[in-house]
Design a protein around this motif. Structure first.
Motif, mmCIF file in Angstrom:
data_model
loop_
_atom_site.group_PDB
_atom_site.id
_atom_site.type_symbol
_atom_site.label_atom_id
_atom_site.label_comp_id
_atom_site.label_asym_id
_atom_site.label_seq_id
_atom_site.Cartn_x
_atom_site.Cartn_y
_atom_site.Cartn_z
ATOM 1 N N ALA A 1 0.819 -1.217 0.000
ATOM 2 C CA ALA A 1 0.000 0.000 0.000
ATOM 3 C C ALA A 1 0.854 1.268 0.000
ATOM 4 C CB ALA A 1 -0.927 0.008 1.212
ATOM 5 N N ASN A 2 2.160 1.107 -0.178
ATOM 6 C CA ASN A 2 3.072 2.257 -0.247
ATOM 7 C C ASN A 2 2.966 3.119 1.006
ATOM 8 O OD1 ASN A 2 5.067 3.814 -1.486
ATOM 9 N ND2 ASN A 2 3.575 5.176 -2.471
ATOM 10 N N ALA A 3 2.816 2.485 2.158
ATOM 11 C CA ALA A 3 2.627 3.187 3.419
ATOM 12 C C ALA A 3 3.970 3.581 4.034
ATOM 13 C CB ALA A 3 1.846 2.318 4.395
ATOM 14 N N THR A 4 3.963 4.657 4.809
ATOM 15 C CA THR A 4 5.138 5.126 5.537
ATOM 16 C C THR A 4 4.938 4.874 7.019
ATOM 17 O OG1 THR A 4 5.589 6.858 3.909
ATOM 18 C CG2 THR A 4 6.590 7.108 6.081
ATOM 19 N N LEU A 5 5.873 4.188 7.622
ATOM 20 C CA LEU A 5 5.792 3.895 9.049
ATOM 21 C C LEU A 5 6.196 5.126 9.850
ATOM 22 C CD1 LEU A 5 5.474 1.713 11.302
ATOM 23 C CD2 LEU A 5 7.927 1.330 11.068
ATOM 24 N N LEU A 6 5.275 5.659 10.656
ATOM 25 C CA LEU A 6 5.556 6.796 11.515
ATOM 26 C C LEU A 6 5.955 6.345 12.915
ATOM 27 C CD1 LEU A 6 2.624 9.204 10.541
ATOM 28 C CD2 LEU A 6 4.946 9.118 9.603
#
Length: 219
Positions: A99-104
Motif C-alpha cells: 500500500a506504499n505506506a510510511t511507518l511513523l
C-alpha cells in the motif's frame, strides 16, 4: 488525500510481533522501518535492553528467523535487522509495503501500536481490505485525514501517548529552566520506564517541530 491510520494489533497476528513476543531481556522494541528486499520485507528495529546478548540469542533460536544483525548501540538502544527463514515472511508488513505506506511509529506494549501514513485514502482502504482478506485482526484507533491546515495554526499529529507525555511534562515544569521535575518523576506518574518516557517526549517534540516548520513554509 493523505491519511494517517493508527491501529493496534495483537502480537500473534503478525510474524514479527509473534517472534519478538518470545524474546527475553528486552525493555522496549520500536519498529524503525521496513525495507522491501527481493521477496522479503526486512524489518529494522530499535531495541532497548540491558542484555543484548540474551535478546539476540532468544530471537536467533526461533525457527522463523534466518539471522539477526546488530548495527550498533547508542545509550542502551540497539539497532537490529531481522531476516526471515520462511516465505511469506510477514503478511501484515507486506500489506503495508504493497500500500506504499510510511511507518511513523510502531512499538510493542500489551498490544502493538502502529501509526501509518498513506499517500492516498484509497491505499488505506486497500491495506484494510488486505488485512481482512488475510484474516489479520487490527483494531482501528483513529483515522486522520491530512487536509489543508487551518489558519489558526498547525495541527500536531501526536499519538495519545506522546500528547499525554508532553502535557504532563509541561504541566509539571519539565521544560522550565531550571527543571522543576525529573524524568524519573514523570515516568513514575505514568507508570512507564524512564527510557520509554524519554522516547515519547523526544518523538513528540520532533513531531511538533516538523508540523510547525511545515506550517510556516505553507504560509
Amino acid at each position: 488525500m493523505v491519511a494517517i491510520l493508527e491501529f493496534t494489533v495483537n502480537a500473534e497476528e503478525f510474524l514479527l510481533g509473534g517472534t519478538l513476543e518470545q524474546a527475553s531481556g528486552v525493555e522496549l522494541i520500536e519498529l524503525e522501518r521496513v525495507i522491501p528486499l527481493g521477496d522479503q520485507s526486512i524489518p529494522f528495529l530499535w531495541v532497548i535492553a540491558d542484555d543484548f546478548e540474551t535478546f539476540e540469542r532468544s530471537v536467533r533460536s526461533q525457527s522463523a528467523v534466518a539471522s539477526i544483525d546488530q548495527f550498533g548501540v547508542i545509550d542502551r538502544h540497539g539497532l537490529y535487522r531481522i531476516e526471515w527463514a520462511i516465505d511469506p515472511p510477514n503478511q501484515l508488513i507486506d500489506g503495508l509495503v504493497e500500500a506504499n505506506a510510511t511507518l511513523l511509529e510502531a512499538h510493542h506494549g500489551e498490544r502493538w501500536l502502529f501509526r501509518i501514513r498513506f499517500p492516498a485514502h484509497e491505499l488505506l482502504t486497500q491495506f484494510y481490505t488486505y488485512c481482512t482478506d488475510h484474516g489479520i485482526q487490527i483494531h482501528v484507533e483513529r483515522v486522520v485525514p491530512l487536509t489543508q491546515r487551518p489558519r489558526r495554526g498547525p495541527v500536531f499529529d501526536l499519538s495519545p501517548e506522546q500528547r499525554e507525555a508532553l502535557v504532563l511534562a509541561i504541566d509539571r515544569g519539565y521544560f522550565e529552566t531550571p527543571r522543576e521535575v525529573t524524568l524519573d518523576d514523570l515516568a513514575a506518574d505514568l507508570e512507564i520506564s524512564q527510557q520509554a518516557l524519554s522516547d515519547r517526549i523526544r518523538r513528540g517534540v520532533q513531531q511538533v517541530l516538523v508540523d510547525s516548520l511545515s506550517a510556516l513554509e505553507d504560509e
